[in-house]
Design an enzyme around this catalytic site. Structure first.
Site, mmCIF file in Angstrom:
data_model
loop_
_atom_site.group_PDB
_atom_site.id
_atom_site.type_symbol
_atom_site.label_atom_id
_atom_site.label_comp_id
_atom_site.label_asym_id
_atom_site.label_seq_id
_atom_site.Cartn_x
_atom_site.Cartn_y
_atom_site.Cartn_z
ATOM 1 N N GLU A 82 0.794 -1.223 0.000
ATOM 2 C CA GLU A 82 0.000 0.000 0.000
ATOM 3 C C GLU A 82 0.832 1.281 0.000
ATOM 4 O OE1 GLU A 82 -3.299 -0.072 -0.374
ATOM 5 O OE2 GLU A 82 -3.085 -2.249 -0.504
ATOM 6 N N SER A 104 -46.013 -3.389 -19.353
ATOM 7 C CA SER A 104 -47.457 -3.417 -19.110
ATOM 8 C C SER A 104 -47.816 -3.594 -17.641
ATOM 9 C CB SER A 104 -48.100 -4.535 -19.928
ATOM 10 O OG SER A 104 -47.993 -4.247 -21.316
#
Length: 720
Positions: free
Chosen positions: A137, A408
Site C-alpha cells: 500500500e 405493461s
C-alpha cells in the site's frame, strides 16, 4: 389655466434642466481631468523605479510569481475548507454505526456496520502483516509527509504507459482519510479533499497512530472492518496468530476486498497474496527465501459459502436503519442497535432457490442472466428480497437500485385512473389502430379486437387502449396517482407512459401493488419492525412510530380494479401464476425488444414482484412477463401460503379459485427440512407475543419473601 400662464412655467423647467445638464457635463470633465493628472503623476513617480536588462526579468518573474501564488493560495483555501468541515466533530472518538439484525422470529440473521476493535495494540500485530501492508500500500510511508509525491508520479507514468489504471497513487494516509471521512466516489473533488485531510492527519497524529487506525478501520470484505475482524472471519483466529501466508492474503484485500475476498474467489485471493509476497521482496522487507514457504503453502480460509446469509435483504435493511438513525434525537447517543426485521427466513430461501433454479433451467434458452424478487405483506413489511443471482459476484441490489421500465405491469395505474374518471369495468373501449402524432403503438400480437369492455382490454394487455386512456384522462394524472401509490422515481410524461416507458424499481412497484392488496391505503415499505439500543430500550416500532396509512383509493374503486386484475391471472396473460385454491390478482409486463420481463401480483396475504433481464440491457429471447417471471412467482408463493391463515383480496372476497389441471410440483430447497412450509404464527399472534415479551421485561421484580418461621405458608394465589 390659460396658455399664457403655462409658458413661464415651461420656460423655468427648461432652464432648470439645462442647468442640471451643464453641471453634470462640467463635473464629468473635472473628474476626468483629475484622473488623467493622477495617472500621469503616478507614472512619473514609478519611472524612478524602472529597471532594464536582467534585473527587470527577475523582478517581473517575482511579481508574477507573487500574483499567481496569491491566487493559488485563495484557490487552495477554497478547496481545503470543505475538506476540513468533515472534521468538525470529535472524529477520533466517533463510533461507527453497528447493527445486529434478527428475523421476524427473533433469530440472529446477520450484522452490518462497523464494530470497532481497537484492543489489539500495534506492537502485537505480526510484523509480517505490517510489512506486507506497507510493501503493497505505501512503501515510503515513514518518509513522506502524507502525500507520496514520488509514488504518485510513478503511478501516473505507469498508468499512462499501460493505458489504464495499474497502480494507485494514494498514500496510506490518504486512504485512511477516505475511510474516516469520505465516500468511495471517484471524483476530483474527493481526491482534493483526500489530499488535504491526509496532511491534516499527519499534523495531528504520529505515523504509528495513523498506521494503527488504518489497520483497525479498513474494510476487508465479508462485513469485516479491521485486520482483527478479518482474521477471525477468514481464518477463525486472532490477528495475533496469523502467519506469513495469511498476512499476505489479508494485505491483498485493502484495495479490492470484494474482488479478492477468499470466501468469494479463492484463486483470485491466492493470486493476489502471491503479488503481495512479490512486493515484500521488491521492497527489500524480506528475501525470496523467507517468502518461499508462504508461496508453497498458501493460506486456506474457512469455507463460508453455505452460510446462507440474506445479504441483499440485510443491505436494504441497513440502508433503512442508516436513514432512520439520522432522525433520532440527540439524546440517543448509542450507535449499536439490535433490529428485528420482517424477514421470513424460509420464504427468503425459497425465493433465492426459485430465482437460481429459473436461471439455471431457462437462462440459456431465454438469454437472461439476472433477476430479482421482492415479497412483502400488504402493509409494506418486506418478508424476502433477492437482489440478484449471486451476491458474491455482484452486490448491486437489482430489487432496490436498478431502474428498469415496467412495461405493461404499469397499466393498472392507467386503468385505475380511468375508473377514478368515471369509467366502469363494463365500459366499452375501442381496440383499433391509433396514433399520437407520428407515434403509432401496436398490440403484442399486432391484431385488434374492436369494441370491447375495459376489463377485457386489461385482460389481454392491449396497448392501443392504454394509450387512448392516457390521452383521455391525462398522463400527468396517471403519473400523480402512481407516485401517490408508492413510485418514487421521476416519471417522464411522454405518450408512451401508459405502456410503462418510465423507469422504476422493483421495491417501488411492490409497494404500489400493496395499495391494491390492502384496500386502497398507503403503504410504508420497510424491513425494520423494531429497533432497540444496547440496554434493550425500544427506540422505534413499526406499529407505534411508522407513518399511519391513509386512504388513497376509495373502496369502490378497489372493488372494481381488483376483480379486473384477478381476471388477468385466471383468463389473461398471467395464468401461469395461478395458485391452487387461492385467489391471485396481478399483471404481467414486457418491454420493447424484450429487455425487461415483470410479473407483479398479490393475494390477500402477500404481494410479490419478479423481474428478469440483463445488466447490460441486452435483449432476451422473447421472454414475456407471463412466462418465467410468472412461473417463478408461483413457485415462491405456493410455498409462502402453506400453513398460514388465508385472507381474501379486497373486492374479490371468498369466491372460489379455479382448480388447476396440474398442481405445481413443490420446490425442493437445500437447507429446508421439507418442501412443506412449517405452520407459522399469524402477524397478530406474533404481535401479541412481542407485547407479552415487553410486558415481562417492564414488570417490576417480585418482592422478596421474608425469611424465618414467620414467613407465611399461604399457598400461591391466595390473599389475606
Amino acid at each position: 389655466m390659460s396658455e399664457g400662464e403655462q409658458n413661464p412655467f415651461r420656460k423655468r423647467l427648461r432652464n432648470a434642466l439645462l442647468d442640471l445638464d451643464s453641471r453634470i457635463d462640467s463635473g464629468m470633465y473635472r473628474l476626468g481631468d483629475l484622473t488623467r493628472r493622477a495617472v500621469t503623476n503616478y507614472s512619473a513617480f514609478m519611472e524612478r523605479f524602472s529597471l532594464s536588462g536582467i534585473p527587470r526579468f527577475f523582478v517581473g518573474m517575482a511579481s508574477e510569481g507573487f500574483t499567481l501564488g496569491s491566487a493559488g493560495f485563495v484557490v487552495l483555501l477554497a478547496l481545503a475548507l470543505p475538506a476540513f468541515q468533515e472534521t468538525s466533530d470529535d472524529w477520533l472518538k466517533r463510533t461507527e454505526l453497528a447493527v445486529t439484525f434478527l428475523d421476524r422470529y427473533g433469530n440472529l440473521v446477520g450484522e452490518r456496520g462497523v464494530k470497532q476493535n481497537d484492543t489489539v495494540p500495534l506492537e502485537e500485530i505480526p510484523d509480517t502483516l505490517i510489512k506486507a501492508t506497507l510493501a503493497t500500500e505505501d512503501r515510503r510511508f515513514y518518509e513522506h509527509f502524507g502525500i507520496d509525491v514520488a509514488g504518485t508520479l510513478r503511478a501516473l507514468v505507469t498508468n499512462a504507459r499501460a493505458g489504464g489504471v495499474r497502480q494507485g497513487g494514494s498514500s496510506l494516509s490518504q486512504q485512511l482519510a477516505k475511510n474516516l471521512f469520505l465516500s468511495n466516489e471517484r471524483t476530483i473533488e474527493r481526491k482534493i479533499k483526500e489530499a488535504f485531510l491526509a496532511l491534516w492527519l499527519e499534523s495531528r497524529l504520529t505515523k504509528s497512530q495513523i498506521l494503527k487506525l488504518y489497520l483497525d478501520r479498513a474494510y476487508l470484505g465479508g462485513g469485516a472492518y479491521g485486520v482483527d475482524a478479518a482474521a477471525r472471519y477468514y481464518f477463525g483466529k486472532s490477528v495475533r496468530e496469523v502467519n506469513l501466508a495469511e498476512s499476505a492474503m489479508l494485505a491483498g484485500l485493502f484495495k479490492a476486498p470484494t474482488k479478492f475476498a477468499p470466501h468469494i474467489n479463492l484463486p483470485a485471493a491466492r493470486a493476489r497474496a502471491s503479488t503481495v509476497l512479490d512486493n515484500l521482496v521488491d521492497a527489500g522487507f524480506m528475501t525470496e527465501g523467507q517468502v518461499f514457504g508462504a508461496r508453497r503453502n498458501p493460506a486456506t480460509p474457512i469455507d463460508r459459502r453455505d452460510e446462507g446469509v440474506p445479504d441483499y435483504y440485510l443491505d436494504y435493511a441497513f440502508a433503512e436503519v442508516r436513514k432512520f438513525v439520522d432522525t433520532l434525537p440527540k439524546s440517543v447517543t448509542e450507535r449499536n442497535f439490535v433490529v428485528r426485521t420482517g424477514l421470513d427466513p424460509n420464504i427468503q430461501k425459497v425465493a433465492e432457490a426459485a430465482l437460481d433454479q429459473s436461471l439455471r433451467e431457462y437462462g440459456k434458452d431465454y438469454k437472461v442472466t439476472q433477476g430479482a424478487i421482492v415479497i412483502m405483506e400488504p402493509n409494506g413489511t418486506v418478508r424476502a428480497m433477492v437482489g440478484g443471482r449471486d451476491y458474491g459476484e455482484s452486490q448491486f441490489n437489482r430489487a432496490t437500485d436498478a431502474l428498469r421500465q415496467p412495461g405493461s405491469s404499469f397499466k393498472p395505474f392507467v386503468y385505475t385512473t380511468a375508473l377514478l374518471g368515471g369509467m366502469k369495468p363494463t365500459s366499452t373501449v375501442v381496440d383499433a389502430p391509433y396514433c399520437n402524432g407520428n407515434w403509432c403503438p401496436q398490440n403484442y400480437g399486432r391484431s385488434y379486437m374492436g369494441t370491447i369492455t375495459l376489463q377485457t382490454a386489461l385482460q389481454h394487455s392491449l396497448n392501443t387502449v392504454a394509450v387512448r386512456l392516457g390521452d383521455k384522462f391525462g398522463r400527468t394524472n396517471i403519473a400523480a396517482l402512481a407516485h401517490k401509490m408508492g413510485l418514487t422515481t421521476k416519471l417522464e410524461i411522454s405518450p408512451a407512459l401508459p405502456l410503462g416507458a418510465a423507469e422504476v424499481t422493483l421495491i417501488d412497484m411492490a409497494t404500489a401493488y400493496s395499495v391494491f392488496a390492502n384496500g386502497g391505503r398507503s403503504v410504508y415499505p420497510h424491513a425494520m419492525v423494531e429497533m432497540r439500543i444496547g440496554n434493550g430500550e425500544v427506540v422505534w416500532r413499526f406499529d407505534r412510530d411508522a407513518p399511519k396509512p391513509v386512504q388513497i383509493l376509495p373502496p369502490d374503486i378497489i372493488d372494481e380494479i381488483n376483480p379486473m386484475l384477478n381476471n388477468v391471472i385466471e383468463n389473461g396473460t398471467g395464468r401461469r401464476a395461478r395458485l391452487p385454491g387461492i385467489k391471485v390478482a396481478g399483471k404481467t409486463g414486457t418491454t420493447n425488444a424484450y429487455r425487461d420481463a415483470w410479473f407483479m401480483a398479490f393475494t390477500g396475504n402477500y404481494v410479490g414482484g419478479v423481474w428478469f433481464g440483463n445488466d447490460d440491457y441486452q435483449s432476451m429471447n422473447k421472454m414475456t412477463g407471463g412466462s418465467l417471471p410468472a412461473m417463478t412467482w408461483q413457485k415462491v408463493m405456493a410455498y409462502a401460503h402453506q400453513g398460514i391463515e388465508l385472507k381474501y383480496i379486497p373486492g374479490i372476497g371468498n369466491a372460489p379459485a379455479p382448480k388447476l389441471d396440474q398442481p405445481p410440483a413443490p420446490l425442493v430447497v437445500p437447507g429446508l427440512e421439507s418442501a412443506e412450509r412449517p405452520i407459522t404464527l399469524s402477524p397478530k399472534s406474533a404481535a401479541n407475543l412481542a407485547r407479552l415479551e415487553r410486558l415481562l421485561k417492564e414488570a417490576p421484580p417480585l418482592p422478596a419473601r421474608p425469611a424465618g418461621p414467620t414467613a407465611s405458608a399461604a399457598p400461591l394465589g391466595r390473599t389475606n
